[in-house]
Design a protein around this motif. Sequence first.
Motif, PDB file in Angstrom:
ATOM      1  N   ALA A  40       0.817  -1.221   0.000  1.00  0.00           N
ATOM      2  CA  ALA A  40       0.000   0.000   0.000  1.00  0.00           C
ATOM      3  C   ALA A  40       0.847   1.266   0.000  1.00  0.00           C
ATOM      4  O   ALA A  40       0.611   2.195  -0.793  1.00  0.00           O
ATOM      5  N   SER A  43       2.944   1.794  -3.219  1.00  0.00           N
ATOM      6  CA  SER A  43       2.065   2.320  -4.264  1.00  0.00           C
ATOM      7  C   SER A  43       1.727   3.784  -4.011  1.00  0.00           C
ATOM      8  O   SER A  43       1.753   4.606  -4.926  1.00  0.00           O
ATOM      9  N   THR A  65      -6.948  -0.773   2.631  1.00  0.00           N
ATOM     10  CA  THR A  65      -6.628  -2.083   2.063  1.00  0.00           C
ATOM     11  C   THR A  65      -7.606  -3.135   2.560  1.00  0.00           C
ATOM     12  O   THR A  65      -8.182  -3.011   3.646  1.00  0.00           O
ATOM     13  N   VAL A  82      -6.258  -2.437  -2.876  1.00  0.00           N
ATOM     14  CA  VAL A  82      -5.720  -1.152  -2.415  1.00  0.00           C
ATOM     15  C   VAL A  82      -6.599  -0.057  -3.014  1.00  0.00           C
ATOM     16  O   VAL A  82      -6.701   0.065  -4.233  1.00  0.00           O
ATOM     17  N   HIS A  83      -7.238   0.718  -2.142  1.00  0.00           N
ATOM     18  CA  HIS A  83      -8.133   1.784  -2.598  1.00  0.00           C
ATOM     19  C   HIS A  83      -7.575   3.131  -2.155  1.00  0.00           C
ATOM     20  O   HIS A  83      -7.332   3.356  -0.966  1.00  0.00           O
ATOM     21  N   MET A 100      -2.265   5.881 -12.132  1.00  0.00           N
ATOM     22  CA  MET A 100      -2.356   4.580 -11.457  1.00  0.00           C
ATOM     23  C   MET A 100      -1.666   3.486 -12.277  1.00  0.00           C
ATOM     24  O   MET A 100      -1.017   2.597 -11.713  1.00  0.00           O
ATOM     25  N   ARG A 104       1.501   1.279 -10.809  1.00  0.00           N
ATOM     26  CA  ARG A 104       1.579  -0.184 -10.776  1.00  0.00           C
ATOM     27  C   ARG A 104       2.876  -0.677 -11.410  1.00  0.00           C
ATOM     28  O   ARG A 104       3.534  -1.575 -10.882  1.00  0.00           O
ATOM     29  N   GLU A 121      -5.961  -2.289  -7.621  1.00  0.00           N
ATOM     30  CA  GLU A 121      -5.925  -0.897  -7.188  1.00  0.00           C
ATOM     31  C   GLU A 121      -7.137  -0.151  -7.745  1.00  0.00           C
ATOM     32  O   GLU A 121      -7.430  -0.258  -8.933  1.00  0.00           O
TER      33      GLU A 121
END
Length: 129
Positions: A40, A43, A65, A82-83, A100, A104, A121
Amino acid sequence: MKFQMKEGGFTTDLSYGQLDISGDEAYGFRPFQLLTASIAVCSGGVLRKILEKKRMHVEDIQIDTNVHRNEQEANRIEKVEVHFTIKGKGLSEQQIHKAMELTRKNCSMVQSVIPAIEVVETFEIIPGE
């Protein structure tokens, strides 16, 4: 890193401080928590850098998460969701979606665990002030 056995787990001293790790939360962080946090926050850090380089005005990023584990296979982690909740001015879905994708590709933790662990994600944008 060097780890020393202690009651209920292991410990290591790092430049930022002591890290206690154990399968029992009474003695330290659980290994799955550290793995999830690594995915998390790696990222999140990469996303933050990308947004800064693109000169996008971001006031805050929060990360939630959700971990899916398989109890039949040693409680292994199979999926991490993962938000990101991103607060900022003038942010578009398209801009964040592109950021995003770059995140990644450039997050070492995500790249280290896939395809063994599915990493999903998602994001939402909150208008800033």
